[in-house]
Enzyme design. Structure first.
Site, PDB file in Angstrom:
ATOM      1  N   ASP A  77       0.888  -1.152  -0.097  1.00 11.55           N
ATOM      2  CA  ASP A  77      -0.070   0.247   0.015  1.00 11.55           C
ATOM      3  C   ASP A  77       0.921   1.373   0.072  1.00 11.55           C
ATOM      4  OD1 ASP A  77      -1.562  -2.269   0.702  1.00 11.55           O
ATOM      5  OD2 ASP A  77      -3.016  -0.951   1.899  1.00 11.55           O
TER       6      ASP A  77
ATOM      7  N   LYS B 167     -10.201  -0.100  -2.443  1.00  9.77           N
ATOM      8  CA  LYS B 167      -9.963  -0.218  -0.940  1.00  9.77           C
ATOM      9  C   LYS B 167     -10.571   1.068  -0.036  1.00  9.77           C
ATOM     10  CE  LYS B 167      -6.820  -1.248   2.814  1.00  9.77           C
ATOM     11  NZ  LYS B 167      -5.324  -1.874   3.072  1.00  9.77           N
TER      12      LYS B 167
ATOM     13  N   LYS C 264      -7.178   3.228  -3.230  1.00  9.24           N
ATOM     14  CA  LYS C 264      -7.365   3.269  -1.723  1.00  9.24           C
ATOM     15  C   LYS C 264      -7.537   4.669  -1.518  1.00  9.24           C
ATOM     16  CE  LYS C 264      -5.475   2.188   2.612  1.00  9.24           C
ATOM     17  NZ  LYS C 264      -4.066   1.530   3.125  1.00  9.24           N
TER      18      LYS C 264
END
Length: 252
Positions: free
Chosen positions: A104, A203, A167
């Site tokens: 991430d 996400k 995300k």
């Protein structure tokens, strides 16, 4: 609309069970991994991944071996993102070398706000090249992008740069995930899919603590992208306290 009970089971299997505390220790990560393996039912679970700081990747990898739970970590100068693309790529490369399945990473939000969109795409491209076939989740930190238009633009640049997931948030900013930000990202994902055929994951992370909130994001994703989109290959929820609460609800 999908039944909430069925959806809750699907969502549990889409959780990135996360510990990114400044005072994390080996014992904290051991507990995280053990509980992540234990929390499953006959018709749901386990969680999709655990997400830990890079120093704990090797430990988590050993503990989770054979469980089906992936190991994610953070890189790209998390959470601020204020280093060069080459430095970000080097962090990603190190994370992969340590055994991470997923990384991430964070974009430089200032590039979006100043209109330097090529820089956004280029830094994501550099990190994806370093990530190779592993999953790259690109964090926009939507609370700092101020408008839905900025979020949509940033999401498109991340997708064009090669992001596997887009995300919402690091969880370290004063504003985490919101439904409005999620919809802006998902609309960009849908637009990309219609033009290129490539399905990018989404996400939601940052302040999602209640099962009802997690289900709101799942329903939104299903409405925009279809019911099949809500699965761990394309949909994730970044969570810590949510995990135990949702598990308790599912086994009650």
């Amino acid at each position: 609309m999908m039944d909430d009970t069925l959806l809750a089971r699907k969502v549990f299997g889409c959780i990135d069970n996360t510990s990114l505390g400044t005072i994390d220790t080996d014992d904290v990560i051991i507990q995280l991994c053990n509980s992540s393996m234990a929390m499953r039912g006959s018709d749901f679970g386990p969680v999709a991944a655990v997400c830990v700081y890079p120093r704990y990747v090797a430990l988590a990898k050993r503990l989770l071996a054979g469980s089906g739970i992936r190991v994610a970590t953070v890189a790209g100068s998390f959470p601020h993102g204020q280093v060069t693309p080459s430095q970000k790529a080097a962090e990603v490369q190190t994370a992969i070398a340590s055994g991470a399945d997923e990384v991430d990473v964070v974009i430089c939000r200032g590039n979006v706000l100043s209109g330097d969109l090529e820089a956004v795409q280029n830094e994501v491209s550099a990190m994806k090249e370093a990530c190779g076939d592993h999953v790259l989740k690109v964090i926009l930190e939507t609370g700092e992008l101020r408008t839905a238009e900025n979020i949509s633009i940033a999401a498109r640049m991340a997708i064009m740069g090669g992001a596997d997931f887009v995300k919402t948030s690091t969880g370290k900013s004063s504003v985490g995930a919101t439904i409005e930000a999620a919809e802006a990202i998902l609309r960009a994902v849908a637009e990309c899919a219609s033009h290129t055929g490539r399905i990018v994951g989404f996400k939601a992370a940052g302040g999602i603590r209640e099962a009802a909130d997690a289900l709101r994001y799942a329903h939104l994703a299903a409405r925009v992208m279809g019911d099949d989109y809500v699965g761990k290959d394309t949909f994730r929820i970044g969570a810590s306290s949510l995990t135990r609460g949702l598990y308790a609800q599912l086994v009650s």
